[in-house]
Design a protein around this motif. Structure first.
Motif, PDB file in Angstrom:
ATOM      1  N   ILE A 140      -8.606   4.441  -5.227  1.00 55.83           N
ATOM      2  CA  ILE A 140      -8.522   2.927  -5.097  1.00 55.83           C
ATOM      3  C   ILE A 140      -9.467   2.320  -4.369  1.00 55.83           C
ATOM      4  O   ILE A 140      -9.690   0.996  -4.448  1.00 55.83           O
ATOM      5  CB  ILE A 140      -7.058   2.504  -4.423  1.00 55.83           C
ATOM      6  CG1 ILE A 140      -7.077   3.316  -3.044  1.00 55.83           C
ATOM      7  CG2 ILE A 140      -5.873   3.118  -5.182  1.00 55.83           C
ATOM      8  CD1 ILE A 140      -5.804   3.027  -2.243  1.00 55.83           C
TER       9      ILE A 140
ATOM     10  N   ASN B 138     -11.762  -0.195  -6.401  1.00 59.46           N
ATOM     11  CA  ASN B 138     -11.302  -1.324  -6.869  1.00 59.46           C
ATOM     12  C   ASN B 138     -12.566  -2.515  -6.597  1.00 59.46           C
ATOM     13  O   ASN B 138     -13.400  -2.332  -5.703  1.00 59.46           O
ATOM     14  CB  ASN B 138     -10.282  -1.882  -5.886  1.00 59.46           C
ATOM     15  CG  ASN B 138      -9.759  -3.129  -6.014  1.00 59.46           C
ATOM     16  OD1 ASN B 138     -10.251  -4.384  -6.088  1.00 59.46           O
ATOM     17  ND2 ASN B 138      -8.319  -3.314  -6.345  1.00 59.46           N
TER      18      ASN B 138
ATOM     19  N   CYS C 115     -11.624   0.787   0.925  1.00 56.16           N
ATOM     20  CA  CYS C 115     -10.233   0.429   1.601  1.00 56.16           C
ATOM     21  C   CYS C 115     -10.052   1.514   2.690  1.00 56.16           C
ATOM     22  O   CYS C 115     -10.571   2.814   2.657  1.00 56.16           O
ATOM     23  CB  CYS C 115      -9.205   0.211   0.825  1.00 56.16           C
ATOM     24  SG  CYS C 115      -8.652   1.553  -0.536  1.00 56.16           S
TER      25      CYS C 115
ATOM     26  N   TRP D 281      -3.724  -4.575   1.454  1.00 54.43           N
ATOM     27  CA  TRP D 281      -3.580  -4.391  -0.192  1.00 54.43           C
ATOM     28  C   TRP D 281      -2.023  -3.587  -0.017  1.00 54.43           C
ATOM     29  O   TRP D 281      -1.981  -2.430   0.958  1.00 54.43           O
ATOM     30  CB  TRP D 281      -4.474  -3.706  -0.679  1.00 54.43           C
ATOM     31  CG  TRP D 281      -5.578  -4.905  -0.996  1.00 54.43           C
ATOM     32  CD1 TRP D 281      -6.346  -5.499  -0.052  1.00 54.43           C
ATOM     33  CD2 TRP D 281      -6.036  -5.009  -2.172  1.00 54.43           C
ATOM     34  NE1 TRP D 281      -7.330  -6.187  -0.821  1.00 54.43           N
ATOM     35  CE2 TRP D 281      -6.961  -6.226  -2.089  1.00 54.43           C
ATOM     36  CE3 TRP D 281      -5.676  -4.905  -3.616  1.00 54.43           C
ATOM     37  CZ2 TRP D 281      -7.464  -6.880  -3.170  1.00 54.43           C
ATOM     38  CZ3 TRP D 281      -6.291  -5.611  -4.513  1.00 54.43           C
ATOM     39  CH2 TRP D 281      -7.145  -6.640  -4.535  1.00 54.43           C
TER      40      TRP D 281
ATOM     41  N   TYR E  65       0.367  -1.090  -2.728  1.00 57.08           N
ATOM     42  CA  TYR E  65       0.255  -0.338  -4.028  1.00 57.08           C
ATOM     43  C   TYR E  65       1.784   0.280  -4.083  1.00 57.08           C
ATOM     44  O   TYR E  65       2.434   0.796  -3.169  1.00 57.08           O
ATOM     45  CB  TYR E  65      -0.443   0.924  -4.070  1.00 57.08           C
ATOM     46  CG  TYR E  65      -1.969   0.397  -4.165  1.00 57.08           C
ATOM     47  CD1 TYR E  65      -2.648   0.331  -5.456  1.00 57.08           C
ATOM     48  CD2 TYR E  65      -2.717   0.133  -3.067  1.00 57.08           C
ATOM     49  CE1 TYR E  65      -4.131  -0.151  -5.558  1.00 57.08           C
ATOM     50  CE2 TYR E  65      -3.821  -0.519  -2.926  1.00 57.08           C
ATOM     51  CZ  TYR E  65      -4.494  -0.295  -4.228  1.00 57.08           C
ATOM     52  OH  TYR E  65      -5.924  -0.700  -4.383  1.00 57.08           O
TER      53      TYR E  65
ATOM     54  N   GLU F 232      -0.431  -3.412  -7.648  1.00 55.66           N
ATOM     55  CA  GLU F 232      -1.794  -3.419  -6.706  1.00 55.66           C
ATOM     56  C   GLU F 232      -1.651  -4.994  -6.299  1.00 55.66           C
ATOM     57  O   GLU F 232      -2.238  -5.787  -7.107  1.00 55.66           O
ATOM     58  CB  GLU F 232      -2.844  -2.908  -7.476  1.00 55.66           C
ATOM     59  CG  GLU F 232      -3.957  -2.680  -6.634  1.00 55.66           C
ATOM     60  CD  GLU F 232      -5.429  -2.328  -7.277  1.00 55.66           C
ATOM     61  OE1 GLU F 232      -6.154  -1.647  -6.750  1.00 55.66           O
ATOM     62  OE2 GLU F 232      -5.534  -2.733  -8.437  1.00 55.66           O
TER      63      GLU F 232
ATOM     64  N   GLU G 234      -2.790  -7.876  -3.171  1.00 56.07           N
ATOM     65  CA  GLU G 234      -3.355  -8.143  -1.941  1.00 56.07           C
ATOM     66  C   GLU G 234      -2.432  -9.344  -1.084  1.00 56.07           C
ATOM     67  O   GLU G 234      -1.909 -10.090  -1.683  1.00 56.07           O
ATOM     68  CB  GLU G 234      -4.798  -8.903  -1.870  1.00 56.07           C
ATOM     69  CG  GLU G 234      -5.539  -9.580  -0.746  1.00 56.07           C
ATOM     70  CD  GLU G 234      -6.726 -10.065  -0.882  1.00 56.07           C
ATOM     71  OE1 GLU G 234      -7.078 -10.656  -0.060  1.00 56.07           O
ATOM     72  OE2 GLU G 234      -7.032 -10.523  -1.933  1.00 56.07           O
TER      73      GLU G 234
END
Length: 608
Positions: A199, A202, A207, A243, A245, A260, A262
Motif C-alpha cells: 500500500i 499508493n 505510509c 487512511w 483499508y 481504500e 483517506e
C-alpha cells in the motif's frame, strides 16, 4: 534465574527466568497466553544478539515452569529493534505477539545494514501446540528493501491479529499489509501461504501506522487496517492523515482490498503536531461466531464508522477540540452490538479535560447518544487514559488521570456520568513520572479491567500511582468499584513497595481479571530486586510488589510476589482465561527488563 516462595504458603510460588543474561539490551516486547491457557510466549528484541527471538513456556503441570519448552533464536533468525518511547518518531508498536491454541504469530522490525534506519519487517509463525526446535516449528518471513521498489521497506512492524477461526493472520507495517493464511502448524516448517499488499506504492505516497494503539481488527471474513501518510493542510503545510483499508478474506483466489480511503480533515485544520489526523484505534462490533458488521476507527480528532457489509465509510464525527495520542489514551474505542464508546481529551479553553462519547449504532448515521466532559478539571487539567465496557450489564468504566467515570447505561445513557475521585491522589499517569526518574520511559498496557462474578456482580478495577513524600517512594493504588449497585461504590488498595527498596518504589503498569473473575492481578514496574540468599534458594519472606493478586470484593491482597524490572512490553502481564485449561494451580506470566544490563537484563516471571 531463581525461584521464591512466600513462607506462609508453600504453594504460593514465583520463578524468574532470564534467557540472555550475557547481553545488555534484550528486551521482552510482548507476552501472550493461548486461549486454552496451556502455553505462554514472548517476543524479544535486541540489537546485539538473536539468541532469543521467541520463547514458549508450558503453563500446565504441578509447579511453576523450570524453563521454556522451546526458545527460537540463532542462525538466520532476526531479532530486531526494541520499542523506543523516547524519540518523537521512535518505534511505537501495538501488539507484537498473538496465540491461538495451535498457532503463534509474532512481529518485529530491524535494519538491513548497520548504517540504514529501520527498514525490515520480521514475521514469525510457529507451532504453539507441540513446539520442538526452530528447524521444524517456526518459519520467519523477512521483508527487506528492494532497489527496484523502495516502498518495500516495511520497517515499522506495528500490529498483528488472528481471526477467531485461526485461518488468517493480518500484520500491519510500514508501507505493507501482510496477510498470512495459516494452513498447518505441524508441517516442517509450519505451512503458511503469504499474501502481501504494497500500500506504500499508493499514488499518495508511503505510509506508516506507527503510534496507533491498535491498527488491525479482524473478523473471520474481513480485516480493517489503519495507517498514516503525508498530505497537506488547507494552506499547503505538510500534515499526516489517516487512511483506512478493508480487506475481504473470503475470495477463493485470495484476500483482496475492497476499500481504500483517506479520512480527510476539515479545511480549518492547519499544520502542526496536534492538528494532524493520525490513526489511534480500531474496533469491530463483537459477535459470537467471529462476524461483526460495523467497524469504528478513531483518529487524533475524529471517529469514523464503516459498514463491513457494503465495505463503505458511513459517517465521520470530527471534533476540533479532541486529542488522542499514543500512551495518553491506551484505548479509545470499544463496541457492543448496539453502541460505540470513545474517549479523548477535550482541550477547549486551553485546559485538557477528559471526554467520553457514546454513539447509537442502531440508527442511521450513528448519532451521539451522550457526551461527557470533566465538569471540574483540577489545576493542570485532566486526561482520559483507558476504559472497558460490558455488553450484558450495559455499563462501562473509564479511568482518567485522577478519577473513575462510571457509565451507568450505554443504551440509555443519563445526562452525566458518575465520577468517583480516586483517593490519595492516585494518578493513572504516574508511570510516566516514575520512568522519568530513571530516564527509562515505561509502557502502560491497561489501566481498567472488568470482571463478572458468578453471582452476577459486575466489578471494575483501575490502577494508578503516586509519590509518598513521607517514605520518598512511589506506591501503587488499585481502585475497586462495584458497578452493580444503583450508586457505585469504591474501595482502594495500596500496593506498597518493599521497605528496603532504595530505588524510589514502584508503580502499576498493567492489570487483568484472573482465575474465576473474583480477583485482579496487577503488574508493577519495580527496580528493586527482592532480597534473599543467592539463587536458587528461597527469597526472603517480605512480599514484593511486582505481581499482586487482589480480591475484587474486599480489596484484600491475597498474594504478592517479588521480582524486578521495568515494563516496556506492549503487554507486560498475561492472566488466566475464565474458560481456560482446568487446573488447580494456574500460573500468571509477566515480563520486564532491567536497563542496567547486569546481570540479568530480561525477565520472564511466573507466579502461582
Amino acid at each position: 534465574m531463581s525461584a521464591g516462595s512466600a513462607a506462609a504458603d508453600p504453594q504460593v510460588k514465583w520463578v524468574e527466568h532470564s534467557l540472555a543474561s550475557a547481553q545488555s539490551d534484550v528486551v521482552p516486547q510482548d507476552c501472550a497466553t493461548s486461549p486454552d491457557y496451556r502455553r505462554a510466549a514472548t517476543r524479544y528484541a535486541s540489537t546485539t544478539t538473536n539468541a532469543p527471538v521467541i520463547s514458549i513456556f508450558q503453563l500446565t503441570g504441578a509447579d511453576v515452569p523450570t524453563g521454556s519448552i522451546a526458545t527460537f533464536g540463532g542462525g538466520a533468525l532476526k531479532s530486531g529493534e526494541p520499542i523506543d518511547l523516547n524519540s518523537f518518531f521512535g518505534y511505537k508498536p501495538s501488539d507484537l505477539i498473538e496465540l491461538t491454541n495451535e498457532w503463534g504469530v509474532s512481529i518485529g522490525c530491524g535494519r538491513s545494514s548497520s548504517i540504514s534506519g529501520i527498514d525490515e519487517t520480521y514475521i514469525e509463525v510457529f507451532d504453539v501446540d507441540n513446539p520442538t526446535t526452530a528447524a521444524n516449528s517456526l518459519v520467519q518471513f523477512v521483508i527487506s528493501p528492494s532497489a527496484a521498489d523502495p516502498d518495500i521497506s516495511s520497517g515499522f512492524a506495528h500490529d498483528v491479529a488472528i481471526t477467531r477461526d485461526s485461518r488468517w493472520a493480518v500484520v500491519n507495517a510500514e508501507n505493507w499489509i501482510h496477510v498470512l493464511e495459516l494452513v498447518d502448524p505441524t508441517a516442517n516448517p509450519p505451512q503458511v501461504i503469504y499474501h502481501g499488499f504494497d500500500i506504500g506504492n499508493n499514488a499518495a505516497g508511503p505510509c506508516n501506522p506507527n503510534g496507533a494503539v491498535d491498527s488491525v481488527a479482524v473478523t473471520n471474513e474481513r480485516a480493517v487496517v489503519t495507517t498514516a501518510r503525508w498530505s497537506t493542510d488547507s494552506v499547503g503545510n505538510p500534515i499526516r492523515v489517516t487512511w483506512v483499508y478493508i480487506i475481504d478474506l473470503t475470495p477463493a483466489t485470495g484476500p483482496v482490498i475492497v476499500l481504500e480511503t483517506e479520512l480527510t480533515p476539515p479545511d480549518r485544520f492547519v499544520g502542526g503536531e496536534f492538528n494532524e489526523e493520525l490513526p489511534h484505534d480500531v474496533a469491530i462490533t463483537p459477535s459470537r461466531d467471529g462476524g461483526g458488521t460495523i467497524a469504528v476507527v478513531t483518529t487524533t480528532h475524529a471517529t469514523a464508522f464503516f459498514s463491513l457489509i457494503s465495505n463503505s465509510l458511513v459517517t465521520i464525527d470530527f471534533e476540533t477540540d479532541f486529542r488522542r495520542q499514543y500512551q495518553v489514551q491506551v484505548d479509545s474505542v470499544e463496541l457492543t452490538g448496539k453502541t460505540a464508546v470513545t474517549i479523548a481529551d477535550n482541550v477547549s479553553g486551553g485546559t485538557s479535560k477528559w471526554a467520553v462519547r457514546i454513539y447509537d449504532l442502531g440508527t442511521v448515521g450513528f448519532p451521539i447518544a451522550a457526551g461527557y466532559v470533566d465538569p471540574n478539571p483540577p489545576f493542570g487539567g485532566s486526561r482520559a487514559h483507558d476504559f472497558a465496557i460490558d455488553w450484558d450489564f450495559d455499563k462501562g468504566l473509564v479511568r482518567t488521570s485522577y478519577s473513575n467515570v462510571v457509565l451507568t447505561s450505554l443504551t440509555s445513557p443519563p445526562p452525566t456520568g458518575t465520577v468517583l475521585l480516586s483517593p490519595n491522589g492516585s494518578d493513572a499517569y504516574a508511570y510516566q513520572s516514575y520512568g522519568g526518574t530513571f530516564s527509562e520511559r515505561l509502557f502502560s498496557s491497561d489501566s481498567v479491567a472488568l470482571g463478572i462474578e458468578q453471582g452476577g456482580v459486575l466489578r471494575g478495577a483501575t490502577i494508578g500511582g503516586g509519590f509518598n513524600f513521607s517514605s520518598s517512594r512511589y506506591e501503587g493504588f488499585v481502585d475497586l468499584i462495584d458497578l452493580s449497585t444503583a450508586t457505585p461504590t469504591l474501595i482502594q488498595t495500596t500496593i506498597a513497595p518493599d521497605p528496603l527498596d532504595q530505588f524510589w518504589g514502584s508503580v502499576p503498569c498493567d492489570l487483568a481479571i484472573a482465575f474465576n473473575q473474583t480477583d485482579v492481578v496487577v503488574r508493577s514496574a519495580d527496580r528493586y530486586q527482592q532480597p534473599g540468599p543467592t539463587p536458587p534458594a528461597l527469597w526472603s519472606t517480605v512480599p514484593g510488589p511486582d505481581l499482586v493478586q487482589i480480591d475484587l470484593a474486599s480489596g484484600a491482597i491475597l498474594k504478592s510476589w517479588g521480582g524486578s524490572g521495568l515494563c516496556r512490553a506492549t503487554d507486560s502481564l498475561g492472566a488466566p482465561a475464565v474458560t481456560g485449561f482446568v487446573n488447580t494451580a494456574r500460573r500468571v506470566p509477566s515480563v520486564s527488563f532491567e536497563p542496567s544490563g547486569s546481570p540479568f537484563p530480561d525477565f520472564f516471571h511466573f507466579a502461582r
